[in-house]
Design a protein around this motif. Sequence first.
Motif, PDB file in Angstrom:
ATOM      1  N   ASP A 264       9.342 -12.332   3.174  1.00 26.29           N
ATOM      2  CA  ASP A 264       9.279 -11.771   2.151  1.00 26.29           C
ATOM      3  C   ASP A 264       9.851 -11.176   0.892  1.00 26.29           C
ATOM      4  O   ASP A 264       8.917 -10.783   0.338  1.00 26.29           O
TER       5      ASP A 264
ATOM      6  N   GLN B 279       6.228  -7.601  -1.410  1.00 26.25           N
ATOM      7  CA  GLN B 279       7.276  -6.091  -0.623  1.00 26.25           C
ATOM      8  C   GLN B 279       6.384  -5.072  -0.149  1.00 26.25           C
ATOM      9  O   GLN B 279       7.354  -4.137   0.260  1.00 26.25           O
TER      10      GLN B 279
ATOM     11  N   SER C 136       5.079  -2.417   2.005  1.00 29.22           N
ATOM     12  CA  SER C 136       4.569  -2.492   3.585  1.00 29.22           C
ATOM     13  C   SER C 136       3.837  -1.784   4.565  1.00 29.22           C
ATOM     14  O   SER C 136       3.674  -0.333   3.614  1.00 29.22           O
TER      15      SER C 136
ATOM     16  N   TRP D 277       4.033  -0.111   7.310  1.00 26.82           N
ATOM     17  CA  TRP D 277       4.781   0.645   7.649  1.00 26.82           C
ATOM     18  C   TRP D 277       5.845   1.983   7.436  1.00 26.82           C
ATOM     19  O   TRP D 277       5.566   2.800   7.707  1.00 26.82           O
TER      20      TRP D 277
ATOM     21  N   GLY E  59       6.372   2.022   1.286  1.00 26.95           N
ATOM     22  CA  GLY E  59       5.926   0.676   1.360  1.00 26.95           C
ATOM     23  C   GLY E  59       4.688   0.368   0.322  1.00 26.95           C
ATOM     24  O   GLY E  59       3.907  -0.459   0.458  1.00 26.95           O
TER      25      GLY E  59
ATOM     26  N   ASP F 165       0.117  -6.572   2.865  1.00 23.59           N
ATOM     27  CA  ASP F 165       0.865  -6.611   3.936  1.00 23.59           C
ATOM     28  C   ASP F 165      -0.432  -6.900   5.431  1.00 23.59           C
ATOM     29  O   ASP F 165      -0.471  -4.824   5.357  1.00 23.59           O
TER      30      ASP F 165
END
Length: 313
Positions: A25, A243, A245, A247, A251, A259
């Motif tokens: 990533d 990059q 996210s 979660w 992010g 993601d």
Amino acid sequence: MIEGLVERAGGDDEDAIEELVAIADSEPGRLGQYHARMLQLDVLWPGKLYRGAGEGVVSDVIAQVEAGQELGRLNHLLLVLAHSGHPLAEGALRRWAEAPAPGFEALHVGPLAYAREGGWSVDADGRRRELCAGVAYEWLIRDAAPRADRPGCPWCRSPLWRAAELDAGETDALRHTGWSGRLTVETCAFCSCYTTLYSRVQPDGGAAWWDGNARPDYLGDGEAEEPPNRVAVAGPRRPGPYQASAWGTGGSTLGGHPDWIQDAEHPDCPECGRAMDYVGLIGGADLDEYGEGAYYIHLHAPCGFAAVNYQQS
């Protein structure tokens, strides 16, 4: 260090695999020289470990597919090809769409559908199209300005959520979509958790619920709720396109690659049927301290449609 991680991953060390994913990533190019060893050790999951894989590795994967594999391994090999993005992988997927390799009759989707896992597609006219931007920016989640007139969701009656506001001239994140002007993304924060919701968008920032949205039969008649009083605005550029996210706090990302929590879910434009371009991800953790899952935002500029779907574990 990476060599040791690869060897541990070959022994099903989940911590090592997670560390390799973090490298894929942040600096995917660092894994290139280890792809052959990973393939030898049968480290195939997740497929994004093979981003940018070279001709030799891709050729070996194609040969393995054509030799015939059991369903689970075949699925992983096709995902490796999709994430590699290599022209040889594209050619193989095109070829198998016309003349399936052994075992393809057991797949749940056609071989070209795997391309979307890698962030690209082959359109009906035969042209390859990148669905994701090559650059990414932080999506800063700010308190939204008060609105006197807030349209309501036709299904649950909750006020619609203005999820994001941006201008195509502010960043390069929309360049791959062909959009020019201002983009406002408005949806139902609640009903979009159950199905993809489409809206009509205009370059002046206009956004309106699409009357063709199909309400799922299982969607109940819940009470109207207040959506998040938060809106995503463009922030600083991220170091790379992977990059996002779904979660962690912070992010949420504009542009780049998603993601995915589950399988890739690039919706089709409801007017022309082409895969919609990916715009960005808004993580539930950035909307609320107890938030989970992620909202994924898509755009098809030629037909003037935006779409929002949602995934959680």
